[in-house]
Write an enzyme that holds these catalytic residues in place. Sequence first.
Site, PDB file in Angstrom:
ATOM      1  CB  CYS A 140      -0.940  -0.005   1.205  1.00 35.00           C
ATOM      2  SG  CYS A 140      -0.126  -0.463   2.752  1.00 35.00           S
ATOM      3  CG  ASN A 141       3.063   2.700   3.405  1.00 30.54           C
ATOM      4  OD1 ASN A 141       2.478   3.767   3.569  1.00 30.54           O
ATOM      5  ND2 ASN A 141       3.127   1.773   4.353  1.00 30.54           N
ATOM      6  CG  HIS A 220      -0.030   3.576   5.876  1.00 34.55           C
ATOM      7  ND1 HIS A 220       0.333   2.912   7.026  1.00 34.55           N
ATOM      8  CD2 HIS A 220      -0.318   2.600   4.972  1.00 34.55           C
ATOM      9  CE1 HIS A 220       0.257   1.600   6.826  1.00 34.55           C
ATOM     10  NE2 HIS A 220      -0.143   1.386   5.590  1.00 34.55           N
TER      11      HIS A 220
HETATM   12  P1  NAD Z   1      -5.330 -11.060   6.303  1.00 38.99           P
HETATM   13  O1  NAD Z   1      -4.704 -11.784   7.440  1.00 38.99           O
HETATM   14  O2  NAD Z   1      -6.376 -10.037   6.580  1.00 38.99           O
HETATM   15  O3  NAD Z   1      -5.955 -12.090   5.267  1.00 38.99           O
HETATM   16  C1  NAD Z   1      -5.275 -13.240   4.867  1.00 38.99           C
HETATM   17  C2  NAD Z   1      -6.274 -14.355   4.658  1.00 38.99           C
HETATM   18  O4  NAD Z   1      -5.599 -15.516   4.172  1.00 38.99           O
HETATM   19  C3  NAD Z   1      -7.017 -14.763   5.921  1.00 38.99           C
HETATM   20  O5  NAD Z   1      -8.379 -14.859   5.627  1.00 38.99           O
HETATM   21  C4  NAD Z   1      -6.439 -16.150   6.238  1.00 38.99           C
HETATM   22  O6  NAD Z   1      -7.397 -16.975   6.848  1.00 38.99           O
HETATM   23  C5  NAD Z   1      -6.080 -16.656   4.876  1.00 38.99           C
HETATM   24  N1  NAD Z   1      -5.022 -17.677   4.847  1.00 38.99           N
HETATM   25  C6  NAD Z   1      -4.001 -17.838   5.698  1.00 38.99           C
HETATM   26  N2  NAD Z   1      -3.225 -18.890   5.317  1.00 38.99           N
HETATM   27  C7  NAD Z   1      -3.784 -19.372   4.192  1.00 38.99           C
HETATM   28  C8  NAD Z   1      -3.468 -20.437   3.328  1.00 38.99           C
HETATM   29  N3  NAD Z   1      -2.391 -21.204   3.529  1.00 38.99           N
HETATM   30  N4  NAD Z   1      -4.271 -20.658   2.249  1.00 38.99           N
HETATM   31  C9  NAD Z   1      -5.357 -19.880   2.017  1.00 38.99           C
HETATM   32  N5  NAD Z   1      -5.704 -18.859   2.825  1.00 38.99           N
HETATM   33  C10 NAD Z   1      -4.928 -18.614   3.898  1.00 38.99           C
HETATM   34  O7  NAD Z   1      -4.113 -10.418   5.494  1.00 38.99           O
HETATM   35  P2  NAD Z   1      -4.169  -9.145   4.548  1.00 38.99           P
HETATM   36  O8  NAD Z   1      -4.029  -7.935   5.388  1.00 38.99           O
HETATM   37  O9  NAD Z   1      -5.312  -9.267   3.630  1.00 38.99           O
HETATM   38  O10 NAD Z   1      -2.796  -9.311   3.776  1.00 38.99           O
HETATM   39  C11 NAD Z   1      -2.678 -10.154   2.652  1.00 38.99           C
HETATM   40  C12 NAD Z   1      -1.491  -9.687   1.845  1.00 38.99           C
HETATM   41  O11 NAD Z   1      -1.737  -8.343   1.415  1.00 38.99           O
HETATM   42  C13 NAD Z   1      -0.154  -9.643   2.585  1.00 38.99           C
HETATM   43  O12 NAD Z   1       0.879  -9.912   1.669  1.00 38.99           O
HETATM   44  C14 NAD Z   1      -0.071  -8.207   3.034  1.00 38.99           C
HETATM   45  O13 NAD Z   1       1.255  -7.765   3.289  1.00 38.99           O
HETATM   46  C15 NAD Z   1      -0.665  -7.503   1.831  1.00 38.99           C
HETATM   47  N6  NAD Z   1      -1.218  -6.166   2.099  1.00 38.99           N
HETATM   48  C16 NAD Z   1      -1.946  -5.930   3.216  1.00 38.99           C
HETATM   49  C17 NAD Z   1      -2.409  -4.642   3.461  1.00 38.99           C
HETATM   50  C18 NAD Z   1      -3.197  -4.302   4.690  1.00 38.99           C
HETATM   51  O14 NAD Z   1      -3.111  -3.183   5.158  1.00 38.99           O
HETATM   52  N7  NAD Z   1      -3.969  -5.185   5.238  1.00 38.99           N
HETATM   53  C19 NAD Z   1      -2.150  -3.624   2.543  1.00 38.99           C
HETATM   54  C20 NAD Z   1      -1.450  -3.920   1.366  1.00 38.99           C
HETATM   55  C21 NAD Z   1      -0.965  -5.202   1.166  1.00 38.99           C
END
Ligand code: NAD
Length: 339
Positions: A140-141, A220
């Site tokens: 995101c950043n 952020h």
């Molecule tokens: P999250 O924890 O909210 O969601 C992840 C999901 O994946 C959960 O529902 C979990 O149950 C599921 N999961 C876990 N292990 C799994 C597996 N082996 N197989 C299938 N599903 C599985 O995480 P998020 O915040 O959505 O982040 C996901 C990605 O996006 C990460 O790489 C994170 O760095 C990136 N990201 C997050 C944000 C944020 O602010 N939340 C912003 C930009 C990028």
Amino acid sequence: MINVAINGYGTIGKRVADAVSLQPDMKIIGVSKTRPNAEAYIAKERGYPLYIADISKKQAFVDAGIPVAGSVDEMIQCADLVVDATPGGVGIKNRELYEKHTVKAIWQGGEDHDVAGFSFNASCNYEEARNRQFTRVVSCNTTGLCRIIHAVEERFGVKKVRAVMVRRGADPHVIKKGPIDSVVLDPVSIPSHHGPDVNSVLPHIPIVTMAMIVPTTQMHMHALTIELAQDATREEILDIIKAHPRLGLVKKTTGIVSTAELKEFVMDMNRPRSDLWENGIYEGSVSVVGRELFLFQAIHQEADVVVENVDAIRAMAGDVLDGATSIQITNNALGFVAL
Ligand code: NAD
């Protein structure tokens, strides 16, 4: 129609699923979860076929009244492309599975650049993603930084960038992370990883970033300085921002000077989940001193990468040739109304 699977239906995955569903050229064929939690109920509510990572847990879903369509392996076989939105560090472990089924895959910013060997931002390098098997949508950043740096660079050139990122402690629903009462230097060392990550998309930009985490969940905030290669006026910079489909201008006349007020404003606009997909650049902060541009921008961590995932899908499918057209299709499908 591009058949899209979402592996990891969490904060990012559920938003990407809803955004994909609204597009005219793609559809969701399944989403995956590890356990039958609240998000699994929403997946059922939305009518997304639900697949599970560990099929031995099927009974727990059935007991919770949530039908299971099959295993993640089976979901992958029905898909043209998988958006992997599993937690950072988990996605890389799925690479073998995507290779086995020769399915296209997109990872998120929690994985390293090497997971795909290509890092994406629709405004910067859409064309390079065309027909690729693997792509990573930057964090995101990094997304927020790439958008504004590239837009300014196209018009005036960029000599160097300095950015301080004041980051939210956790997403709003997260109850086990902090800080509650501290400003945490994260990392204490300089530069933070964000500058090098910008270089994974814009390798030629000299950039140094510093980052900290504060007790907020809203968004952020970036304090950004860009040294321009040519003279520019404040008005010319504002014109660039106004013309860009992913740079939002938080107008001075709104009186908004915080992330909280901006979030409320976006909520009042009836955006789904009060998501701000574009950078929120504070008009009152945009200043040019000599050849330096200064501004503050809010980045909604849960939202800005969502639209980038949609464009990455379209680029990798190969039919829409340019980023500007894809961004327009994505924004229109979401009913994107400027701030
Ligand atoms: P999250 O924890 O909210 O969601 C992840 C999901 O994946 C959960 O529902 C979990 O149950 C599921 N999961 C876990 N292990 C799994 C597996 N082996 N197989 C299938 N599903 C599985 O995480 P998020 O915040 O959505 O982040 C996901 C990605 O996006 C990460 O790489 C994170 O760095 C990136 N990201 C997050 C944000 C944020 O602010 N939340 C912003 C930009 C990028």
